[in-house]
Design a protein around this motif. Structure first.
Motif, PDB file in Angstrom:
ATOM      1  N   PRO A   1       0.937  -1.396   0.050  1.00 34.44           N
ATOM      2  CA  PRO A   1       0.012  -0.032  -0.109  1.00 34.44           C
ATOM      3  C   PRO A   1       0.972   1.182  -0.185  1.00 34.44           C
ATOM      4  O   PRO A   1       2.144   1.163   0.685  1.00 34.44           O
ATOM      5  N   LYS A   2       0.599   2.292  -0.596  1.00 33.56           N
ATOM      6  CA  LYS A   2       1.157   3.392  -0.865  1.00 33.56           C
ATOM      7  C   LYS A   2       0.452   4.914  -0.616  1.00 33.56           C
ATOM      8  O   LYS A   2      -0.625   4.759  -0.962  1.00 33.56           O
ATOM      9  N   TRP A   3       0.741   5.572  -0.041  1.00 37.61           N
ATOM     10  CA  TRP A   3       0.242   6.848   0.039  1.00 37.61           C
ATOM     11  C   TRP A   3       0.850   8.264  -0.760  1.00 37.61           C
ATOM     12  O   TRP A   3       2.095   7.939  -0.892  1.00 37.61           O
ATOM     13  N   VAL A   4       0.112   9.152  -0.798  1.00 35.09           N
ATOM     14  CA  VAL A   4       1.017  10.392  -1.170  1.00 35.09           C
ATOM     15  C   VAL A   4       0.690  11.767  -0.698  1.00 35.09           C
ATOM     16  O   VAL A   4      -0.416  11.726   0.021  1.00 35.09           O
ATOM     17  N   ILE A   5       1.576  12.391  -0.296  1.00 32.32           N
ATOM     18  CA  ILE A   5       1.576  13.574   0.473  1.00 32.32           C
ATOM     19  C   ILE A   5       1.851  14.486  -0.377  1.00 32.32           C
ATOM     20  O   ILE A   5       2.938  14.615  -0.986  1.00 32.32           O
ATOM     21  N   ALA A   6       1.097  15.610  -0.805  1.00 30.36           N
ATOM     22  CA  ALA A   6       1.362  16.621  -1.483  1.00 30.36           C
ATOM     23  C   ALA A   6       1.957  17.712  -0.530  1.00 30.36           C
ATOM     24  O   ALA A   6       1.056  18.367  -0.004  1.00 30.36           O
ATOM     25  N   MET A   7       3.126  18.069  -0.610  1.00 32.30           N
ATOM     26  CA  MET A   7       3.865  19.063   0.199  1.00 32.30           C
ATOM     27  C   MET A   7       3.829  20.504  -0.506  1.00 32.30           C
ATOM     28  O   MET A   7       4.496  20.376  -1.678  1.00 32.30           O
ATOM     29  N   GLY A   8       3.256  21.460   0.418  1.00 32.48           N
ATOM     30  CA  GLY A   8       3.299  22.700  -0.651  1.00 32.48           C
ATOM     31  C   GLY A   8       2.543  22.982  -1.538  1.00 32.48           C
ATOM     32  O   GLY A   8       1.908  22.024  -2.212  1.00 32.48           O
ATOM     33  N   ASN A   9       1.998  24.214  -1.775  1.00 35.53           N
ATOM     34  CA  ASN A   9       1.233  24.686  -2.700  1.00 35.53           C
ATOM     35  C   ASN A   9       1.317  24.372  -3.992  1.00 35.53           C
ATOM     36  O   ASN A   9       0.457  24.271  -4.814  1.00 35.53           O
ATOM     37  N   CYS A  10       2.645  24.316  -4.580  1.00 36.64           N
ATOM     38  CA  CYS A  10       3.002  24.001  -5.965  1.00 36.64           C
ATOM     39  C   CYS A  10       2.412  22.483  -6.187  1.00 36.64           C
ATOM     40  O   CYS A  10       1.621  22.268  -7.133  1.00 36.64           O
ATOM     41  N   ALA A  11       2.619  21.653  -5.012  1.00 36.57           N
ATOM     42  CA  ALA A  11       1.810  20.241  -5.423  1.00 36.57           C
ATOM     43  C   ALA A  11       0.685  19.968  -5.132  1.00 36.57           C
ATOM     44  O   ALA A  11      -0.085  19.124  -5.580  1.00 36.57           O
ATOM     45  N   VAL A  12       0.008  21.108  -4.315  1.00 42.85           N
ATOM     46  CA  VAL A  12      -1.141  21.040  -4.145  1.00 42.85           C
ATOM     47  C   VAL A  12      -2.286  21.493  -5.234  1.00 42.85           C
ATOM     48  O   VAL A  12      -3.155  20.885  -5.646  1.00 42.85           O
ATOM     49  N   SER A  13      -1.731  22.517  -5.680  1.00 42.46           N
ATOM     50  CA  SER A  13      -2.519  23.345  -6.657  1.00 42.46           C
ATOM     51  C   SER A  13      -1.818  23.896  -7.830  1.00 42.46           C
ATOM     52  O   SER A  13      -2.406  24.697  -8.735  1.00 42.46           O
ATOM     53  N   GLY A  14      -0.395  23.939  -7.789  1.00 44.16           N
ATOM     54  CA  GLY A  14       0.331  24.839  -8.525  1.00 44.16           C
ATOM     55  C   GLY A  14       0.737  26.069  -7.923  1.00 44.16           C
ATOM     56  O   GLY A  14       1.660  26.742  -8.264  1.00 44.16           O
ATOM     57  N   GLY A  15      -0.172  26.248  -6.935  1.00 45.70           N
ATOM     58  CA  GLY A  15       0.272  27.583  -5.940  1.00 45.70           C
ATOM     59  C   GLY A  15       0.460  28.890  -6.619  1.00 45.70           C
ATOM     60  O   GLY A  15      -0.243  29.305  -7.483  1.00 45.70           O
ATOM     61  N   ILE A  16       1.762  29.353  -6.399  1.00 50.74           N
ATOM     62  CA  ILE A  16       2.120  30.497  -7.005  1.00 50.74           C
ATOM     63  C   ILE A  16       2.092  30.288  -8.534  1.00 50.74           C
ATOM     64  O   ILE A  16       1.837  31.343  -9.396  1.00 50.74           O
ATOM     65  N   PHE A  17       2.369  29.285  -8.967  1.00 52.17           N
ATOM     66  CA  PHE A  17       2.404  28.969 -10.503  1.00 52.17           C
ATOM     67  C   PHE A  17       1.031  28.420 -10.758  1.00 52.17           C
ATOM     68  O   PHE A  17       1.186  27.704 -11.875  1.00 52.17           O
ATOM     69  N   TYR A  18       0.114  29.055 -10.500  1.00 49.54           N
ATOM     70  CA  TYR A  18      -1.497  28.476 -11.039  1.00 49.54           C
ATOM     71  C   TYR A  18      -1.695  29.297 -12.292  1.00 49.54           C
ATOM     72  O   TYR A  18      -2.059  28.548 -13.357  1.00 49.54           O
ATOM     73  N   TYR A  19      -1.302  30.755 -12.167  1.00 50.87           N
ATOM     74  CA  TYR A  19      -1.735  31.307 -13.295  1.00 50.87           C
ATOM     75  C   TYR A  19      -0.690  31.610 -14.144  1.00 50.87           C
ATOM     76  O   TYR A  19       0.388  31.791 -13.943  1.00 50.87           O
ATOM     77  N   ASP A  20      -0.959  31.987 -15.435  1.00 46.68           N
ATOM     78  CA  ASP A  20      -0.054  32.495 -16.307  1.00 46.68           C
ATOM     79  C   ASP A  20       1.127  31.660 -16.699  1.00 46.68           C
ATOM     80  O   ASP A  20       1.924  31.831 -17.837  1.00 46.68           O
ATOM     81  N   THR A  21       1.094  30.296 -16.315  1.00 47.51           N
ATOM     82  CA  THR A  21       2.048  29.522 -16.845  1.00 47.51           C
ATOM     83  C   THR A  21       1.736  28.459 -17.746  1.00 47.51           C
ATOM     84  O   THR A  21       0.851  27.831 -17.553  1.00 47.51           O
ATOM     85  N   TYR A  22       2.566  28.064 -18.435  1.00 39.81           N
ATOM     86  CA  TYR A  22       2.231  27.231 -19.652  1.00 39.81           C
ATOM     87  C   TYR A  22       2.663  25.894 -19.393  1.00 39.81           C
ATOM     88  O   TYR A  22       2.595  24.647 -19.949  1.00 39.81           O
ATOM     89  N   SER A  23       3.687  25.595 -18.143  1.00 40.12           N
ATOM     90  CA  SER A  23       4.230  24.431 -17.960  1.00 40.12           C
ATOM     91  C   SER A  23       4.053  23.750 -16.694  1.00 40.12           C
ATOM     92  O   SER A  23       4.896  22.538 -16.512  1.00 40.12           O
TER      93      SER A  23
END
Lengths: 195, 153, 315, 364, 681
Positions: free
Chosen positions: A101-123
């Protein structure tokens, strides 16, 4: 996880197996919860805190969590940092390499939702949950190492509800939003204020 | 070396570059024709600009402005070289033969702007995946995956 | 009858090694933690000593991944051959004066030879994984383990020469305290070569975390991987016990049960030293490792042998 | 010649210091070609900056070089200040110098530590990181963040030093050099470490200049070039410090220069704290929206990795028209194929570590 | 192991080599031993680990954690700064120390609660707003026209776009108040036996009178002129201040119980000693009566006149005798600008303003100068008067010398003149270089002292004079200054009088008014700013029209404009989120969404969503929050099982900021909004 699955399923079907199953579950959940080895999937800033977390000052080893570089030996993947479209297949692949069994922790906003890189970025992938089943989200940019420790301890809570029999996992007493409730905070167009 | 000494030095050594020299925000700027860029860069390297700091481009709308930042250790001075290329035939001579440092930097410009560098030994995409469509730093780059941040200041 | 006896001893050895490995892992985690200004496992049992009790069931019930491209049969059973020889080699250790599980006349040779089978298992597992890094790790391990057999054997030979017997019990019985200064160099060579044999830092090149991720066992998960780890710790325990017996006189100065405890204490000290070295030094490179073996350790062991010989002649 | 093996290292690998993929062609264990494939952390910060106001770009620059956020902050702010003609109060300049030298220590601790980790000396990494923790704590007290500081702003710094901070900082600089000396003995004095690092990845001074290497990478090859001294900016001319240099240009020199730079940084911090005088920490009267007049400006500083430059183009609106970061790690990493050729796979890792790339900055 | 700091010397080259031969071998071996020694030593030390979760880390006070709101509009009221005059300074001091003093209040000499005014006006409680302002600014209607508004200079709106129109709102409040003045102006009860006499009915005297009346004392005021108002009456041109506004506000005070006696010149008609006998305390608020004239050659010629005399004539007679003449005004202050503009209005053909200072340093307020220049005044800067050119005792011109610098390096007034001379033809020269007090007749027969330079000896903080029971305030104490500055001294003097009458110590427990320093703002670029966020533009008469007569230049705001303008106020430092949206605008990630309704009576923050998953924890939002409502918490335990839980709504934003966990569990229900009452049309 074939053997365990079979065992769980078999015990579930056997009359009286439920008792064994429950006690086995208790042992397994305890064992798994106390020994969550991390696959440090550190890509960016959060990786620094991930490193710091297992180093002298914060010492994850105390919780029985040690970082292992090899996905085959790990239980929980800590995705720490921005995941770009170029990186996502590699992350996916590493996740696939981990044994159940395996689990995933999304640490930090980038991993949660893109965070500061949510808008305007293409990659940037907007949240690692686009392709991985995330169990615990940690907000922060980057989160403190304590946040990660807290997440590990919270993941224990979740692990403690697991069962080795398929479909037998108990519901976690957590505050999930009511089903069907609209997703909050979707971006709307600015305006309507007199500021 | 301050900017005036640099101008004098440049003018005495390479009088043909002299009229192209100007000063902006305390930095020397040399605006050259795209076709002459390699010659000018070569002259500047001979003048003592031994380090290529940066190669980049600016999308000015109808043209690309290539910006080279050169640095000289002996003269303790820096200089910009700027050249403009048309958008539809975005191509310029590579300076990789003068400074190997230009190798990756020109690849980056190629990747993000789509400007080709003639004479580059290995012009491939560097930051983006090889199958990427378009050149993101162009102002007219379109990508459905971009969510525009609402204009809110 | 002998077969049954041997089987029972085998089971006991496996259980000892497994238990020892569990404690060894805990001890290593604590030692490394203290060296690194940390606490190490803390939450389960006193001083976290039961941490491995939590780890083992987890590993036991982990998914057992066999890569699609792997050579399945070899991949599955190679770990057994890694663990087996180490366990078997334990039977010749003279735990206390006059008692060893298996009292054989070629005990020392047995101890040196049997764990070498591990090399084959490692190579097999590395090859079976069908993974470039694993293969590289396996190749490195093979070269390293075979090479370090030589100085290790030569170092032990010095003691054998002094004792005049290959029977471990005889060696322990013949042991005198002044052997210690005399064979100090031999012990250092044995110590270093043993570390290299068990692929531990600073000779953990085959599994170099920062280069090969985990080397030959990179593709193993769950219990199969655990058996590699157990083999490593088992080898460490065996080497420490054997080293303590040969170079420090086994249970000397005590006999009987007290002798066993003395031996174990000595072995723990050697084990701690092995960990101390691992957590202090950087890792050598493959070519440096080989040249160190052939150009430094082996000649040194020979010199030691000569010195011991001279001493024997002089006596 | 035997058959060549192609080994793929990364993009997630313990010693690629982030997300670099290196495709290595091996002849036995010897690297015949190493091709770094970067861009796994390319987030398009330069594109994003075009839709952020000048102030909003500062948090983005934090995420460039996440081991040395202050540098990117500072380089960016210098470019903005040059563009908008902002004069920075003297105290702010001193604070910037202090925090950036602390940042250099934090960043170099990471660099030295990972050199240790690459060679297998994990404990040295821990010791280095413990020193870094002190700096991080100082930063936390200063600006409330451990990594992404967002502290240096156009026109100065965001907040003045908190009470008691100077004493804490002095306490740190008092103990740091001796800790460094110990680390030097543990790591760089060690015979195994020397065997692993010396003569590995030799970079000649000519190559270093031609390939645009900067920072410890260039100085390890004996290129005596430090922007703090040779193109002085801010208040650096007022300090007395030494620029450590190497002779051989191998990994050992590159890594050990970092250690001694930390000792020199402590000297600079002490001098700066002595000279620090009360005053404003931010230029007065800056509105929330800066809209510099149209034009372009470039400014560079000596970051922990080399000369970090920011090139800004303004079109007169409150948002930059174009931002380009001249990343030292990017230029230094370009040297990897050159350096790695002919060495073993183990050395490749060490060479990569000695270049100390931070992929946030390489990929941007 | 400890090595002295000085002994650690960076080597010239870091490429260290082992010595050759045996020494090198020893070095190699010893390096291994050293390494083992170091790790052994460190392993005996106490670990540096923090035993989380048993030991929690106390984050620094600046820690940028999850955001939280201290209060929201619609649930929490904005505190009005409304206190009795004698404890007011302490209140301001406390607010300042607690960083809760709004910049507009702090920067106002009299600490008028402009924030409260904005709040009340936006709530359509305009008479209350007027009364709130009147507490500290006795003549809101007057000051609403003539004040130099330091409040607007310090307004935090400057940082974002344009300052709130605080001064026009004073005026608007006055105009609205007039509609209900009759029922709201009731005489204040006289509860004390003692009485106070006040000499002079200028702003400072009036404010002192109001404070004393509120405390229950009988106040009698004497004014030399026929109409009250002091300098406001005699000095301020009518185009800036229509006299009916001034008189009606003072009438309001009379309605509150002030005994005002005009046309009585104390010292002539009635001796000061008589007042001292009749009343328990006397307050001298006589102002400055005399213009200063430089003793340069020709200063006594026909056509040389002082500014006060000129303005008096302009205000009372509407005629200054400059019709068709060329006027040369010396001075760069606000009075000089007033003189110049009055001269234009009274028919001068050419008005030239000559100042020592350069055009950037002019002491007059920039907007005044701008308006004057619009009207046709010619400014000649950086010149000093040299000689009045006369012909037969009449002025024919002015000779000026170029001035190189006005202030020396230390900032003292020390003009340096150059060689260049220039002549300007003119018919009238008005000196507007300052005023002085004329006190000889006033203080005759009392023990009051004057200094050698003719100034009253006054304690500058407690406003006592050399005679017990006699106090002084206003410009007679401070010298030429602003009206609001005079009002501030009036309040202070009233406090002293109150303490004196109650027999308390004048100094004990008395906080001097803190004068916080606020950042000076550059003019912000508002080109990208929405229309709705910009300052209401004060309608002005056309420059060509207004230069001809004394009709008011500023035309006032409409009710609608005023309400919108008041809603622009950010309620700085109130610790209540007012939905100004600047956090949302500053957020680089657009993680915050704020909405509010602005219906009077139902003003409420309807939405405050923080998407913690987008937050960059950069702190820009809280840094620029004008009210300090948005703050960081020390919470760092931010792990959630579900991504949607990372979105904090208004209720969760109001959760407790203490503790370490921000799970959203302890979030409260979002407070509802009051239903806005329908406004009667």
């Amino acid at each position: 996880m074939a053997f365990v699955d079979d065992l769980g399923a078999a015990l579930d079907k056997t009359p009286g197996g439920g008792i064994i199953l429950t006690s086995l579950d208790a042992v397994m959940d305890w064992s798994r919860g106390k020994s969550l080895w991390m696959m440090p999937m550190g890509t960016a800033c959060c990786a620094m805190e991930l490193i710091a977390a297992s180093f002298s000052r914060f010492d994850f080893d105390r919780h029985g969590s040690i970082p292992r570089p090899d996905p085959r030996h790990c239980d929980v993947m800590v995705v720490a940092g921005t995941i770009t479209r170029k990186m996502a297949p590699a992350v996916q692949r590493l996740y696939d390499q981990m044994p159940d069994p395996k689990w995933v922790i999304a640490m930090g906003n980038c991993a949660v939702s893109g965070g500061i890189f949510y808008y305007d970025t293409y990659s940037v992938v907007r949240g690692v949950d686009e392709f991985l089943p995330v169990d615990v989200y940690i907000a922060g940019c980057p989160p403190r190492p304590e946040s990660l420790q807290d997440a590990i301890l919270r993941l224990r809570e979740q692990v403690s509800t697991d069962s080795i029999a398929p479909g037998k996992s108990r519901a976690l007493k957590s505050d999930l939003p009511a089903p069907g409730s609209p997703r909050k905070g979707e971006p709307s167009t600015p305006g309507g204020d007199a500021g | 070396m301050n900017i005036n000494e640099l101008r004098e030095h440049l003018c005495s050594e390479y009088p043909d570059l002299c009229p192209l020299f100007s000063v902006e925000y305390g930095d020397g700027v040399l605006v050259v024709d795209a076709s002459r860029l390699h010659d000018a860069a070569s002259d500047l390297r001979d003048l003592g600009f031994d380090r290529l700091g940066m190669v980049t481009a600016v999308d000015t709308g109808d043209e690309f402005e290539l910006v080279y930042r050169l640095q000289s250790r002996e003269m303790h001075a820096g200089i910009f070289v700027k050249a403009r290329v048309a958008r539809d035939i975005a191509s310029i001579a590579s300076v990789t033969d003068l400074w190997p440092a230009a190798n990756w930097q020109e690849r980056e410009v190629y990747d993000l702007f789509g400007i080709t560098f003639e004479g580059h030994p290995d012009l491939r995409r560097i930051l983006l995946t090889d199958d990427w469509v378009g050149h993101p730093l162009r102002k007219d780059y379109q990508d459905d995956r971009i969510i525009r941040r609402p204009d809110y200041i | 009858m002998t077969l049954l006896w041997g089987f029972l001893w085998g089971v006991a050895a496996v259980a000892t090694i497994a238990g020892g490995a569990i404690l060894g892992v805990w001890w290593e985690r604590k030692v490394s933690a203290r060296i690194q200004m940390r606490y190490g496992p803390q939450q389960i049992g006193p001083f976290g000593s039961l941490q491995m009790i939590a780890d083992v069931p987890k590993l036991l019930f982990k998914e057992d991944i066999v890569p699609a491209l792997a050579d399945k049969a070899i991949f599955k059973y190679a770990p057994l051959f890694v663990f087996g020889p180490v366990a078997v080699s334990m039977v010749v250790i003279p735990f206390t004066a006059g008692w060893a599980p298996l009292n054989t006349s070629v005990g020392v040779l047995f101890f040196l030879a049997v764990p070498s089978i591990e090399v084959i298992a490692i190579l097999l597992s590395a090859w079976a994984s069908h993974n470039t890094l694993s293969t590289l790790g396996g190749l490195r391990a093979t070269a390293q383990m075979i090479s370090y057999e030589v100085p290790r054997s030569l170092a032990v030979l010095a003691i054998v020469l002094l004792a005049g017997s290959l029977r471990p019990l005889d060696v322990v019985a013949a042991w005198r305290w002044w052997w210690m200064p005399l064979t100090f160099v031999a012990f250092v060579i044995y110590f270093v070569a043993s570390i290299a044999e068990m692929n531990r830092g600073p000779f953990d090149i085959p599994e170099a975390e920062s280069e090969l991720v985990a080397g030959y066992f990179a593709d193993y998960s769950g219990m199969r991987w655990a058996s590699f780890m157990m083999a490593e710790y088992g080898a460490m325990i065996a080497a420490s016990l054997f080293g303590a017996a040969l170079f420090f006189g086994g249970g000397w100065p005590f006999g009987g049960a007290l002798g066993v405890i003395t031996l174990i204490v000595k072995a723990i000290l050697i084990m701690t030293a092995i960990m101390w070295v691992k957590w202090t030094f950087p890792r050598l490179r493959q070519d440096q490792l080989m040249s160190f073996c052939w150009k430094a350790l082996t000649p040194l062991a020979l010199v030691q042998l000569v010195v011991v010989g001279v001493v024997l002649v002089w006596l | 010649m035997t058959e060549q093996t192609i080994v793929n290292i990364g993009p997630s690998h313990p010693s690629t210091h982030g997300v670099c993929r290196v495709v290595v062609t091996l002849d036995g264990e010897i690297v015949t070609h190493a091709e770094p494939i970067i861009g796994h952390l390319h987030r398009g910060i330069e594109k994003m900056a075009e839709n952020r106001t000048y102030l909003q770009v500062v948090p983005l620059t934090d995420r460039l070089d996440y081991v040395g956020s202050m540098y990117a902050n500072w380089a960016y702010c210098r470019a903005v200040e040059r563009l908008a003609g902002i004069r920075v109060p003297e105290r702010a300049e001193y604070i910037r110098v202090i925090v950036c030298e602390l940042q250099r220590i934090a960043s170099h601790m990471m660099g030295i530590g990972s050199t240790g980790a690459d060679t297998g000396a994990f404990t040295a990494f821990m010791y280095a990181f413990a020193q870094r923790d002190h700096v991080v704590e100082l930063f936390e007290a200063l600006c409330g963040a451990r990594l992404t500081y967002n502290y240096v702003r156009p026109g100065g710094v965001s907040m003045d030093l908190p009470e008691g901070w100077v004493e804490k900082c002095r306490a740190f600089t008092a103990q740091h050099p001796s800790a460094m000396l110990e680390l030097d003995r543990l790591l760089f004095g060690n015979v195994i470490a020397r065997a692993r690092l010396k003569g590995v990845g030799v970079l000649s001074a000519e190559d270093a200049v031609a390939w645009g290497a900067s920072g410890p990478t260039a100085r390890g090859s004996g290129v005596d070039w430090d922007l703090r001294r040779d193109d002085p900016y801010s208040v650096y001319p007022r300090f007395d410090f030494q620029v450590p240099l190497g002779e051989n240009g191998d990994s050992y020199d590159r890594a050990r220069i970092r250690l001694w730079e930390c000792v020199e940084s402590c000297k600079i911090i002490d001098q700066a704290l002595d000279q620090l005088e009360p005053g404003l920490v931010k230029a007065e009267g800056l509105p929330r929206l800066l809209a510099p007049r149209p034009g372009d400006a470039y400014d560079h500083i000596e970051s922990a990795r080399g000369s970090l430059g920011v090139y800004l183009v303004s079109d007169g609106t409150p948002r930059p028209y174009r931002m380009k970061v001249r990343s030292p790690a990017f230029c230094n990493l370009a040297l990897l194929p050159l350096l790695a050729e002919g060495h073993t796979l183990s050395d490749l890792v060490v060479i990569l570590g000695s270049l100390d790339p931070v992929f946030g900055e390489v990929d941007r | 192991m400890a090595v002295k700091r000085e002994d650690i010397i960076t080597p010239a080259t870091v490429s260290d080599e082992y010595a050759p031969g045996a020494k090198g071998f020893l070095q190699k071996v010893s390096s291994l031993v050293t390494g083992l020694g170091i790790t052994a030593r460190i392993s005996t030390e106490k670990p540096v680990t923090i035993r989380y979760p048993a030991e929690k880390w106390t984050v620094s006070p600046r820690w940028r954690g999850a955001l939280h709101l201290r209060g929201v509009l619609g649930r929490d009221e904005i505190p009005l700064i409304r206190h009795a005059s004698d404890i007011y300074n302490g209140v301001i001091e406390d607010l300042y120390k607690g960083e809760r003093l709004p910049p507009c209040v702090g920067n106002c000499p009299a600490n008028v609660d402009a924030r409260g005014q904005g709040f009340l006006v936006a709530e359509d409680r305009i008479p209350e707003a007027y009364e709130l302002v009147r507490d500290r600014n006795i003549l809101p209607g007057v000051l609403g026209r003539i004040c130099h508004h330091p409040c607007e200079t310090a307004c935090r709106r400057n940082f974002y776009d344009e300052p709130v129109a605080i001064r026009p709102l004073h005026r608007f409040a006055y105009e609205e108040f007039q509609k209900v003045a009759a029922e709201r102006l009731k005489p204040l009860p006289i509860t004390q036996k003692q009485s106070v006499a006040i000499v002079g009915s200028g702003p400072s005297g009036l404010s002192a009178a109001y404070d004393l009346m509120k405390a229950g004392y009988r106040v009698v005021m004497y004014e030399r002129e026929e109409r009250p108002g002091g300098a406001l009456n005699t000095g301020v041109p009518a185009y800036r201040l229509p006299r009916d506004v001034l008189y009606s506000e003072i009438d309001g005070l009379v309605a509150l119980g002030l005994e005002l006696h005009c046309g009585i010149e104390v010292g002539k008609t009635k001796p000061l000693s008589a007042l001292q006998r009749e009343h328990d305390a006397v307050l001298l608020a006589v102002g400055l009566q005399e213009s200063r004239i430089l003793p340069i050659p020709g200063h006594d010629a026909e056509g040389v006149i002082g500014a006060l005399e000129f303005l008096w004539a302009a205000n009372h007679k509407g005629e200054t005798g400059v019709r068709g003449k060329r006027v040369f005004v010396i001075g760069g202050g606000n009075v000089a600008v007033d003189v110049a503009r009055c001269a234009l209005r009274t028919g001068a053909t050419e008005v030239r303003l000559a100042s020592l200072e350069s055009s950037e340093e002019l002491p007059a307020h920039p907007w005044e100068i701008e308006e004057a220049l619009d009207e046709g005044v010619i400014a000649t800067c950086s010149v000093g008067p040299e000689e009045v050119l006369t012909e037969g005792g009449n002025v024919v011109g002015m000779r000026v010398r170029e001035c190189l610098s006005v202030f020396d390096e230390t900032g003292r007034f020390a003009p340096k003149f150059g060689e260049g001379l220039s002549d300007f033809a003119c018919d009238v020269v008005v000196f507007s270089i300052g005023q002085a007090a004329k006190l000889d007749s006033l203080i005759a027969g009392t023990e009051l002292l004057v200094s050698g330079r003719g100034q009253l000896v006054v304690d500058g903080t407690h406003f006592t004079t050399s005679a017990a029971g006699v106090f002084a305030c206003g410009e007679v104490v401070t010298g030429p200054g602003s009206a609001i500055g005079s009002i501030a001294t009036g309040h202070e003097a009233a406090t002293s009088i109150l303490r004196f009458l109650r027999g308390e110590s004048l100094t004990e427990d008395r906080t001097p008014r803190p004068v916080p320093v606020y950042a000076k703002y550059a003019v912000a670029d508002v080109s990208g700013v929405e229309r709705s966020r910009r300052r209401s533009i004060m309608p002005m008469a056309r420059a060509e029209d207004r230069a001809k007569d004394f009709r008011p230049v500023e035309l006032g705001l409409t009710h609608q404009e005023a309400m919108i303008e008041a809603a622009r106020c950010l309620r700085c430092q109130s610790e209540i989120c007012v939905g100004c949206t600047f956090c949302a605008r500053t957020c680089p990630d657009y993680a915050i969404q704020v909405e509010r309704v602005d219906e009077p009576g139902g003003r409420c923050l309807t939405r405050y969503d923080l998407d913690l998953s987008k937050c960059a924890f950069c702190g820009l939002c809280a840094e620029q929050c004008p009210t300090n409502a948005l703050t960081h918490t020390g919470q760092y335990e931010l792990s959630f099982f579900h991504r949607d839980l990372l979105i904090f709504d208004k209720g969760e934003m109001l959760r407790s900021g203490e503790g370490t966990r921000a799970t959203g569990r302890d979030g409260v229900m979002p407070p509802g909004c009051p239903v806005p009452p329908r406004r009667e049309q």
